[in-house]
Structures are given as structure tokens and as C-alpha cells.
Design a protein around this motif. Structure first.
Motif, short mmCIF file in Angstrom:
data_model
loop_
_atom_site.label_atom_id
_atom_site.label_comp_id
_atom_site.label_asym_id
_atom_site.label_seq_id
_atom_site.Cartn_x
_atom_site.Cartn_y
_atom_site.Cartn_z
N ALA A 287 64.38 -26.77 33.01
CA ALA A 287 64.15 -25.34 33.28
C ALA A 287 63.99 -24.56 31.99
O ALA A 287 63.14 -23.68 31.88
N ALA A 288 64.81 -24.88 30.98
CA ALA A 288 64.73 -24.18 29.69
C ALA A 288 63.39 -24.43 29.01
O ALA A 288 62.79 -23.52 28.43
N ASN A 289 62.91 -25.69 29.06
CA ASN A 289 61.61 -26.01 28.47
C ASN A 289 60.48 -25.25 29.15
O ASN A 289 59.54 -24.77 28.50
N ARG A 290 60.55 -25.15 30.47
CA ARG A 290 59.52 -24.42 31.21
C ARG A 290 59.54 -22.93 30.84
O ARG A 290 58.50 -22.29 30.72
N LEU A 291 60.74 -22.40 30.66
CA LEU A 291 60.86 -20.99 30.28
C LEU A 291 60.27 -20.75 28.89
O LEU A 291 59.66 -19.71 28.63
N LEU A 292 60.45 -21.72 27.99
CA LEU A 292 59.85 -21.60 26.66
C LEU A 292 58.33 -21.60 26.74
O LEU A 292 57.66 -20.86 26.01
N GLU A 293 57.78 -22.42 27.64
CA GLU A 293 56.32 -22.43 27.83
C GLU A 293 55.84 -21.07 28.33
O GLU A 293 54.81 -20.56 27.87
N LYS A 294 56.58 -20.49 29.27
CA LYS A 294 56.21 -19.18 29.78
C LYS A 294 56.29 -18.12 28.68
O LYS A 294 55.43 -17.25 28.59
N GLN A 295 57.33 -18.23 27.84
CA GLN A 295 57.46 -17.26 26.75
C GLN A 295 56.29 -17.33 25.78
O GLN A 295 55.81 -16.30 25.30
N ASN A 296 55.83 -18.54 25.49
CA ASN A 296 54.69 -18.70 24.58
C ASN A 296 53.44 -18.05 25.15
O ASN A 296 52.67 -17.41 24.43
N ILE A 297 53.24 -18.22 26.45
CA ILE A 297 52.05 -17.64 27.09
C ILE A 297 52.14 -16.12 27.11
O ILE A 297 51.17 -15.42 26.80
N ILE A 298 53.32 -15.60 27.46
CA ILE A 298 53.49 -14.14 27.50
C ILE A 298 53.35 -13.55 26.10
O ILE A 298 52.73 -12.50 25.92
N SER A 299 53.90 -14.23 25.09
CA SER A 299 53.78 -13.76 23.71
C SER A 299 52.31 -13.73 23.29
O SER A 299 51.88 -12.81 22.58
N ASN A 300 51.55 -14.74 23.72
CA ASN A 300 50.12 -14.77 23.40
C ASN A 300 49.38 -13.62 24.09
O ASN A 300 48.48 -13.01 23.50
N ASN A 301 49.77 -13.32 25.34
CA ASN A 301 49.17 -12.17 26.03
C ASN A 301 49.39 -10.89 25.24
O ASN A 301 48.46 -10.10 25.01
N LEU A 302 50.63 -10.67 24.82
CA LEU A 302 50.96 -9.44 24.10
C LEU A 302 50.27 -9.39 22.74
O LEU A 302 49.88 -8.32 22.27
N ALA A 303 50.12 -10.56 22.10
CA ALA A 303 49.46 -10.60 20.80
C ALA A 303 47.98 -10.25 20.90
O ALA A 303 47.36 -9.82 19.92
N ASN A 304 47.39 -10.44 22.10
CA ASN A 304 45.95 -10.17 22.30
C ASN A 304 45.70 -8.91 23.10
O ASN A 304 44.63 -8.74 23.69
N ILE A 305 46.66 -8.02 23.08
CA ILE A 305 46.52 -6.79 23.87
C ILE A 305 45.36 -5.92 23.38
O ILE A 305 44.82 -5.09 24.12
N SER A 306 44.95 -6.11 22.12
CA SER A 306 43.83 -5.33 21.56
C SER A 306 42.57 -6.17 21.38
O SER A 306 41.60 -5.70 20.77
N THR A 307 42.57 -7.39 21.90
CA THR A 307 41.41 -8.28 21.75
C THR A 307 40.36 -7.98 22.81
O THR A 307 40.66 -7.99 24.01
#
Length: 246
Positions: free
Chosen positions: A11-31
């Protein structure tokens, strides 16, 4: 006990995967033209074999529109896509309509060559470009106060099966290998797709929703770590009791 630790680690590994995706979304908010990505974690229990199944999906709704008044900026309406060639020469798809002209007089998007509709697009050095709503590219020249318009090519515009798309690290979308249309030559130009020049589609990332997800996942991850720590402590206490009894 070991099974409980395994489930918490999974479960922790899956949550880390979700965090990476969400962080990438936020990093591309101006793309320009960026489409936010999410994953579903589906829990199954079949024959007492507990496992997680991850499914990715993309929010392909349109982002906001930015008026640039630049003749090489285009907004692709509806479910239409622009076509480019990646570094390996494969066709890829994007909603980013910020076109530029490289040193070879080719149209590019993020340094990827733009694909024409049954043509190679070479931009002459003299004149101004005008992109029509159907993707036709005109060269406008002024000869002795006479305006002359010549067609120099046309953009390839396509409809794609949204359930067969995958987004790669280069920022482009591709068809999945198991797609019935995985042969790139089968994707034909669509005459019904329309463009709006002088405008760009912004990212469709919902910053508030992604921030809430980021905080929620962080708390869930912390909870899983505490559970693993508790399991380890219980295991140590159990071993101590066994040693005392022996």
C-alpha cells in the motif's frame, strides 16, 4: 504478521506512485496543453491471494484558453489532436499548439517536427504564415502592394481512441501497443477537426484537487509506516516472550 507487513508495504509503494503522478501534475500546471493523469488502485481478494491492480487514466477535458494573438499559436478544438514525429521518427500526438520554425524551416512543437497532411511542410523565408481553421497553412506575401496568398501545406489533425492512449516522459501521447490502431499508418487525417489561431489551450490540471490528493496520500503513507512499525514492535515482543518461555 509477515502478511500484514507485506500488505502495508504494498500500500505504501502504491501511495508513492500516486504521489509521483500528482507531483508531476502540479509541476505541469503551466504547461501548454498538458493533461492531468490519475491512477486507480483496485484491491482484489481472489483465492486468499491479496494483490493490487493499478489502472491509469487521463483527464482529457479541455483546459482554459489563452489569447496570444500569435499567428503560429493554434487551439485544437474538441477531441482533435496535432501530430508530430518524436526523436525516433514515430508519430505522436499533442494538444500543445505552440508552433515554431526551426533552422531547417520546418514547423516544430517542443522541438518535434510537425506532421503535415500528406505533405512535408517547409516554410519559405519571406512572408507571413496564416493557419486556417481547417489546418491549411498559407504564406502571405506583399508584392508591390498586392497581397498574395499561397498554400504551402496543411497540418495533420486526427481523432484518437482515448482509452488506448498512453502518455510518455517526452510529454507526448501515443497509442498503446495492444491498440487495434497501433499501426501508426492507420491514423488518418480528419477533415472535421477545426482550429482557432491566435490561441493556446492551457493545462487542465485542477490545482486545488491535486493538492488535496497530495496531502491525503501523505497522511495515508504516514499511517502505513506507523502500522509497519507497530507490526515490527509486536514481532519483537512476541520473540522476547518466546525466549523467556524457553
Amino acid at each position: 504478521m509477515d502478511n500484514s507487513i507485506y500488505e502495508s508495504m504494498t500500500a505504501a509503494n502504491r501511495l508513492l506512485e500516486k504521489q509521483n503522478i500528482i507531483s508531476n501534475n502540479l509541476a505541469n500546471i503551466s504547461t501548454t496543453g498538458f493533461k492531468e493523469k490519475f491512477i486507480f488502485i483496485i484491491h482484489n481478494d481472489i483465492n486468499d491471494d491479496y494483490y493490487n491492480n493499478i489502472r491509469e487514466y487521463y483527464n482529457l477535458t479541455s483546459g482554459g484558453l489563452d489569447h496570444t494573438n500569435r499567428n503560429l499559436d493554434v487551439y485544437v478544438k474538441g477531441d482533435g489532436w496535432l501530430v508530430v514525429k518524436d526523436a525516433n521518427g514515430k508519430e505522436a500526438y499533442t494538444k500543445n499548439g505552440h508552433l515554431n520554425i526551426n533552422q531547417k524551416n520546418q514547423l516544430t512543437i517542443q522541438n518535434h517536427t510537425v506532421v503535415g497532411n500528406n505533405c512535408s511542410i517547409i516554410v519559405p523565408n519571406n512572408g507571413t504564415l496564416n493557419i486556417l481553421s481547417n489546418g491549411v497553412i498559407q504564406l502571405i506575401q506583399n508584392y508591390h502592394n498586392h497581397i498574395i496568398k499561397n498554400k504551402i501545406g496543411s497540418l495533420k489533425l486526427v481523432h484518437l481512441p482515448i482509452n488506448d492512449l498512453i502518455h510518455k516522459e517526452n510529454g507526448l501521447f501515443y497509442l498503446k501497443n495492444n491498440s487495434k490502431k497501433a499501426n501508426y499508418n492507420t491514423i488518418k487525417h480528419s477533415n472535421d477537426i477545426r482550429l482557432q489561431s491566435g490561441m493556446l489551450e492551457s493545462s487542465n490540471v485542477n490545482s486545488a484537487q491535486n493538492m488535496i490528493e497530495l496531502i491525503s496520500n501523505a497522511r495515508q503513507f504516514e499511517m502505513q509506516m506507523k502500522m509497519i512499525s507497530t507490526y515490527n514492535q509486536n514481532a519483537e515482543y512476541a520473540n522476547q516472550l518466546i525466549n523467556i518461555n524457553n
